[in-house]
Design an enzyme around this catalytic site. Structure first.
Site, short mmCIF file in Angstrom:
data_model
loop_
_atom_site.label_atom_id
_atom_site.label_comp_id
_atom_site.label_asym_id
_atom_site.label_seq_id
_atom_site.Cartn_x
_atom_site.Cartn_y
_atom_site.Cartn_z
N ASN A 213 51.20 -26.02 -142.47
CA ASN A 213 50.28 -25.09 -143.15
C ASN A 213 48.81 -25.47 -142.98
O ASN A 213 47.95 -24.61 -142.82
CB ASN A 213 50.66 -24.95 -144.63
CG ASN A 213 50.65 -26.26 -145.37
OD1 ASN A 213 50.94 -27.31 -144.80
ND2 ASN A 213 50.33 -26.23 -146.64
N GLU B 8 48.21 -40.29 -153.14
CA GLU B 8 47.33 -40.73 -152.05
C GLU B 8 45.92 -40.28 -152.37
O GLU B 8 45.69 -39.48 -153.28
CB GLU B 8 47.84 -40.20 -150.71
CG GLU B 8 49.21 -40.80 -150.36
CD GLU B 8 49.68 -40.53 -148.94
OE1 GLU B 8 48.83 -40.31 -148.06
OE2 GLU B 8 50.89 -40.55 -148.71
P1 NAD Z 1 59.45 -29.05 -143.86
O1 NAD Z 1 59.91 -30.03 -144.87
O2 NAD Z 1 60.43 -28.08 -143.33
O3 NAD Z 1 58.87 -29.80 -142.59
C1 NAD Z 1 57.84 -30.74 -142.69
C2 NAD Z 1 57.97 -31.74 -141.56
O4 NAD Z 1 59.17 -32.47 -141.72
C3 NAD Z 1 58.04 -31.10 -140.18
O5 NAD Z 1 57.35 -31.92 -139.28
C4 NAD Z 1 59.53 -31.10 -139.90
O6 NAD Z 1 59.85 -31.09 -138.52
C5 NAD Z 1 59.94 -32.41 -140.54
N1 NAD Z 1 61.35 -32.49 -140.92
C6 NAD Z 1 62.15 -31.49 -141.35
N2 NAD Z 1 63.38 -31.98 -141.63
C7 NAD Z 1 63.35 -33.32 -141.39
C8 NAD Z 1 64.28 -34.38 -141.51
N3 NAD Z 1 65.54 -34.16 -141.94
N4 NAD Z 1 63.90 -35.63 -141.20
C9 NAD Z 1 62.63 -35.88 -140.79
N5 NAD Z 1 61.70 -34.91 -140.64
C10 NAD Z 1 62.04 -33.64 -140.95
O7 NAD Z 1 58.20 -28.32 -144.49
P2 NAD Z 1 57.34 -27.15 -143.85
O8 NAD Z 1 58.16 -25.90 -143.86
O9 NAD Z 1 56.77 -27.62 -142.56
O10 NAD Z 1 56.14 -27.02 -144.90
C11 NAD Z 1 56.19 -26.22 -146.04
C12 NAD Z 1 56.58 -27.05 -147.24
O11 NAD Z 1 55.70 -28.15 -147.37
C13 NAD Z 1 56.44 -26.30 -148.55
O12 NAD Z 1 57.54 -26.63 -149.37
C14 NAD Z 1 55.18 -26.86 -149.16
O13 NAD Z 1 55.10 -26.78 -150.55
C15 NAD Z 1 55.22 -28.27 -148.70
N6 NAD Z 1 53.90 -28.86 -148.70
C16 NAD Z 1 53.57 -29.75 -149.69
C17 NAD Z 1 52.30 -30.33 -149.73
C18 NAD Z 1 51.86 -31.29 -150.80
O14 NAD Z 1 50.81 -31.89 -150.65
N7 NAD Z 1 52.61 -31.45 -151.86
C19 NAD Z 1 51.38 -29.99 -148.75
C20 NAD Z 1 51.75 -29.08 -147.77
C21 NAD Z 1 53.02 -28.52 -147.74
O1 6OD Z 2 43.39 -31.46 -149.69
C1 6OD Z 2 44.21 -32.36 -149.50
O2 6OD Z 2 43.91 -33.53 -149.31
C2 6OD Z 2 45.62 -32.02 -149.47
N1 6OD Z 2 46.47 -33.06 -149.34
C3 6OD Z 2 46.01 -30.76 -149.57
C4 6OD Z 2 47.33 -30.35 -149.55
C5 6OD Z 2 47.61 -29.07 -149.45
C6 6OD Z 2 48.94 -28.61 -149.34
O3 6OD Z 2 49.31 -27.68 -148.69
#
Ligand code: NAD
Ligand code: 6OD
Length: 512
Positions: A181, A493
């Site tokens: 994202n 972090e």
């Molecule tokens: P995802 O978990 O599907 O994938 C994230 C990464 O993990 C990718 O690089 C993917 O290839 C890898 N991955 C997937 N399965 C794996 C496994 N079994 N072992 C190791 N690596 C693996 O997430 P996404 O669809 O890329 O991103 C969207 C999600 O991320 C949403 O749920 C969103 O809320 C979350 N997100 C959270 C934050 C935060 O700071 N809390 C920030 C951004 C996104």
């Molecule tokens: O702004 C940041 O440092 C941060 N970790 C944002 C995360 C956004 C999630 O999608």
């Protein structure tokens, strides 16, 4: 996935000029390779990266298999045992500041890469993603330069005295796994402090957004980060590169941002070797609007926190609780804002909203739009797939959507959609608002809108989240703790919180 067979593990030239040619073109399709030990690396096969704006081909991504992951971890281990971890923090900080300078110099290239992979508006990539990438390196350099040691002078009743001090040592080889994202922003958010602390890393970007990570590897080399300190492997998650990396015995820690269910899978992968993890996971974030709020500011803030990046920010608001007496005003104002958003090509300065990242993700979001109606929602704005003409018909577009008529029992109010959607729900008392906001398995972020500052502090502190805003959203100091509770993650972090994760202290006690 189309596949292209390439010779496995062929190192390519390491000089940035030669590398740029090797990393970017082969035949007609752009080739996006891994970067290991200071050289580009072919994968076991390549898969297509599709532009979410119109469905065209962005390039072919080289998937790292077991051998390539072994090479990356070995390169990182060699570098971890080399000069990088033994440099003074001042020397490492100087290199990180140079990285930020090179990012500034190659700003337009990074913006172009980020826009190609995500389809987000160019203005957003400039103002948020790439600007923050440079800021992340400068912030990490500042943090490590000013970090002190824990030290205690102990005086026991029997007269003995001792000096305790804890030296911080790097963890070794850190796996950095990031989502699609905010690809460069979230990668650098983890990478910069990991490097500042003296670690080597193996990065696994999302399969949806590989380009800026490979470009960043070149930038790090150009800025003087030694070969092998940063390695990039591309591929998928489960059953592919991600899983190979997290279950690799040579990994000392995993820092991960992504879905909560992926966090669980990674925990299982590292459990046999009891490795530390830092997890930033999903959210179902609430905003609370009190009747005494500046409603114009609240409505504008809600529009931003719900629809920025097409709702694909972990901090985005998906539940909006509004005090009953102003419910209709907020609903009308936010409906108008949602309808005013302009979907379009990233390079058009009038575009406010890009597509979702992929057709697969659009199908997930669309299923929630249908589910909301089945659950009894009234759709105030959006609710479906827009018709943007033939030019954009191949893209993964969705309308910014707003619902009323849902409550806490509905899946659309409990499950993370990760798209441009929110449900508006009325409340009557402060206690009820807090209870509704906290009625979730997630716990990442919350926003409170009120002119009453005492109430603002009170409610913000009672939110069961890692980050609680009052009368704003996403604004923060990079040294502040970032992370979530519950299904939203483990650990924090940012600033010294990052240093705490990326280092292992050794306490030295000297009797005086
Ligand atoms: P995802 O978990 O599907 O994938 C994230 C990464 O993990 C990718 O690089 C993917 O290839 C890898 N991955 C997937 N399965 C794996 C496994 N079994 N072992 C190791 N690596 C693996 O997430 P996404 O669809 O890329 O991103 C969207 C999600 O991320 C949403 O749920 C969103 O809320 C979350 N997100 C959270 C934050 C935060 O700071 N809390 C920030 C951004 C996104
Ligand atoms: O702004 C940041 O440092 C941060 N970790 C944002 C995360 C956004 C999630 O999608």
């Amino acid at each position: 996935m189309s596949s292209l067979t390439t010779p496995a593990s062929t190192p390519a030239p390491a000089s940035p000029q030669a590398a740029a040619a090797t990393s970017s073109t082969r035949g007609t399709a752009r080739q996006i390779r891994g970067f290991v030990g200071g050289a580009f690396l072919d994968g076991i096969r390549a898969f297509d990266k599709i532009d979410p704006v119109d469905g065209s081909l962005v390039g072919q991504v080289h998937e790292a298999g077991p051998h390539e992951v072994d090479l990356a971890v070995a390169a990182a281990r060699t570098a971890a045992d080399g000069p990088w971890g033994r440099m003074t923090t001042g020397e490492r900080a100087a290199i990180l500041r140079r990285v930020a300078d090179v990012i500034d110099r190659r700003f337009d290239e990074l913006v172009a890469a980020e826009v190609r992979d995500t389809g987000k508006p160019e203005t957003l990539a400039r103002d948020l993603d790439v600007a923050r990438a440079a800021a992340n390196f400068r912030a990490a350099a500042d943090t490590v330069s000013t970090a002190g040691l824990d030290s205690f002078l102990t005086e026991l009743p029997d007269g003995r005295r001792a000096l305790n001090y804890a030296v911080r040592k790097p963890l070794g080889v850190v796996a950095v796994i990031v989502p699609w994202n905010l690809p460069l922003l979230l990668l650098t958010w983890k990478l910069a402090p990991a490097l500042a602390a003296g670690n080597s890393v193996v990065v696994k970007p999302s399969e949806q957004t590989p380009s800026s990570a490979t470009m960043l590897a070149e930038i790090l080399a150009e800025a003087g980060v030694p070969d092998g300190v940063v390695n990039v492997v591309h591929g998928f998650g489960a059953g592919s590169t991600g899983e190979l990396l997290t279950s690799h015995p040579g990994i000392d820690a995993v820092t991960f941002t992504g879905e909560s269910s992926t966090g669980s899978a990674i925990m299982r992968a590292v459990a046999p070797r009891v490795r530390p993890v830092s997890f930033e996971l999903g959210g179902k974030n609430a905003a609370v609007v009190f009747a005494d709020a500046d409603l114009d500011a609240a409505i504008a803030g809600l529009a931003r926190s719900t629809y920025l990046n097409t709702g694909q920010v972990c901090l985005c608001t998906e539940r909006i609780y509004v005090e009953r007496s102003v419910f209709d005003d907020v609903a009308a104002g936010l409906t108008e804002q949602a309808r005013r958003l302009r979907l379009g090509r990233p390079e058009d300065p009038a575009t406010t909203t890009g597509p979702l990242i992929s057709h697969e993700h659009r199908e997930k979001v669309r299923a929630y739009l249908d589910l909301a109606v089945a659950e009894g929602a009234t759709v105030l704005a959006g609710g479906g797939v827009p018709d943007l003409g033939d030019d954009l018909a191949g893209g993964s577009w969705i309308e910014p959507t707003l619902w009323t008529g849902l409550d806490q029992t509905h899946r659309t109010v409990r499950e993370e959609v990760f798209g441009p959607v929110a449900a508006l729900i009325p409340f009557d008392t402060e206690a009820e608002a807090v209870a509704l906001a906290n009625d979730t398995d997630y716990g990442l972020a919350a926003v409170t809108w009120t002119r009453d500052l005492s109430k603002g502090h009170r409610v913000a502190q009672r939110m069961r989240v890692g980050m609680s805003w009052v009368n704003t959203w996403y604004l923060r100091d990079l040294r502040s703790p970032f992370g979530g509770v519950g299904l939203s993650g483990i650990g924090r972090e940012g600033g010294r919180h990052s240093l705490d994760f990326y280092t292992e202290p050794t306490n030295v006690c000297v009797q005086l």
